[in-house]
Design an enzyme around this catalytic site. Structure first.
Site, PDB file in Angstrom:
ATOM      1  N   LYS A 176     -15.210  22.967 -16.850  1.00  0.00           N
ATOM      2  CA  LYS A 176     -15.502  24.546 -16.990  1.00  0.00           C
ATOM      3  C   LYS A 176     -15.968  25.276 -15.599  1.00  0.00           C
ATOM      4  CE  LYS A 176     -17.724  23.828 -21.320  1.00  0.00           C
ATOM      5  NZ  LYS A 176     -17.835  22.349 -21.379  1.00  0.00           N
TER       6      LYS A 176
ATOM      7  N   LYS B 109      -8.992  17.660 -12.522  1.00  0.00           N
ATOM      8  CA  LYS B 109      -9.094  17.562 -13.796  1.00  0.00           C
ATOM      9  C   LYS B 109     -10.024  18.743 -14.492  1.00  0.00           C
ATOM     10  CE  LYS B 109     -13.950  15.821 -13.329  1.00  0.00           C
ATOM     11  NZ  LYS B 109     -15.034  14.697 -13.633  1.00  0.00           N
TER      12      LYS B 109
ATOM     13  N   LYS C 161     -28.827  22.230  -6.802  1.00  0.00           N
ATOM     14  CA  LYS C 161     -29.290  23.768  -7.536  1.00  0.00           C
ATOM     15  C   LYS C 161     -29.963  24.547  -6.703  1.00  0.00           C
ATOM     16  CE  LYS C 161     -27.864  22.480 -11.953  1.00  0.00           C
ATOM     17  NZ  LYS C 161     -26.889  22.972 -12.506  1.00  0.00           N
TER      18      LYS C 161
END
Length: 332
Positions: free
Chosen positions: A197, A194, A111
């Site tokens: 989003k 796969k 992050k």
């Protein structure tokens, strides 16, 4: 009966990969385990969502999980913020979590690299809140992927550290859990593996997508100019479309187009049209259920109230016992 806890992200919509993946396991688990499924709206605050967006996405996720088969009579489905005890336990457990171990968290470092302008305390202590979601209900099984195993290890560390500090055998150890069922791998429409989003909206077929949207997405899916030699190996983008056909179409339909591909006679326009119509049919039951539930405000409220009450009863018992162990007592 053993307890299972799993968090549901409160941002975004559910797609076919979710439906045939983790969600299919959740639906089956609820028949065999004491299941707590929560919508993680507190976790999502690390990204500072707009208030109106947070409320609407939480509602949409609840509707989609109910439509997909989560039964509020069998499972405890609730919104994380409806059970304030998790925030209190989060406070207590933060006192026993140390800066160095939190900074070594792989997800925290990821992050920081991806969004260096929003390195907030919630991101740093995210593993503590996740641990509290699990410890709150004394879960021993948590259905997570490989990317979350470090968080589970930290959950065991925090629970065992509490036990050691207060000389009790209170919190149980929780481990990753995969239900004994083969998951269907659902590829995306972008040709990049796969469905997810992270590859953009066009990569996903969402459970709430209308037939018109599904048709448009599939017709725009990545393809190529077609095979040039008989029986040649399909490139990933084409294999993905055939794998989607395995999910939605009949065996005869799949064999028909596979034969056409191997004979260099396939027309991708015809192939995609067939895939789109089969996908519309395959997703119709859950889409119809979503539309039905979204109009039944009373059912939504009743399901969440029932879940919040069950989750709160479990959480309140845990907090009473934790306060007693720590020594937090009213003096008068």
């Amino acid at each position: 009966m053993e307890t299972v806890v799993s968090g549901i992200r409160s941002t975004g919509k559910l797609h076919l990969g979710n439906y045939y993946g983790a969600l299919s396991n959740f639906v089956k688990m609820q028949n065999d385990y004491n299941c707590f499924f929560f919508i993680a709206d507190l976790h999502s605050l690390t990204t500072h969502p707009a208030p109106q967006d947070l409320q609407s996405t939480v509602r949409n996720v609840v509707i989609e999980y109910l439509a997909a088969g989560i039964d509020p009579e069998k499972s405890t489905i609730y919104v994380q913020s409806d059970v304030p005890e998790v925030a209190e336990l989060y406070l207590y457990m933060n006192m026993n979590a140390y800066l160095g171990e939190l900074e070594r968290s792989t997800s925290f470092k990821d992050k920081v690299r991806s969004n260096p302008d929003n390195v907030n305390a919630g991101l740093l202590t995210y593993p503590v809140l996740m641990a509290c979601d699990i410890l709150l209900h004394h879960a021993t099984k948590v259905p997570v992927g490989k990317d979350q195993e470090q968080h589970l290890e930290m959950t065991r560390t925090f629970g065992n550290r509490f036990n050691h500090l207060y000389k009790v055998d209170y919190f149980k150890e929780a481990f990753a859990f995969s239900y004994a069922q083969k998951l269907v791998k659902v590829p995306g429409l972008s040709g990049q593996g796969k469905m997810g989003k992270s590859n953009g909206e066009a990569d996903c077929i969402y459970l709430s997508d209308t037939p018109e949207i599904i048709r448009k997405k599939i017709m725009r899916a990545v393809s190529d100019s077609g095979p040039t030699e008989p029986n040649q190996v399909k490139p990933e983008s084409i294999q993905n479309l055939f794998d989607l056909m395995k999910v939605a179409s009949s065996t005869d339909t799949l064999s028909h187009f596979d034969d056409l591909y191997n004979k260099c006679e396939i027309r991708y326009g015809d192939f995609k049209k067939q895939l789109a119509e089969d996908m519309v049919i395959a997703t119709d039951p859950v889409r119809s259920r979503i539309e039905e539930i979204s109009k039944d405000e009373e059912y939504i409220k009743k399901a969440l109230k029932f879940g919040a009450d069950k989750a709160s009863a479990s959480a309140q018992k845990t907090l009473r016992e934790v306060r007693e162990i720590i020594g937090i007592k009213k003096l008068f």
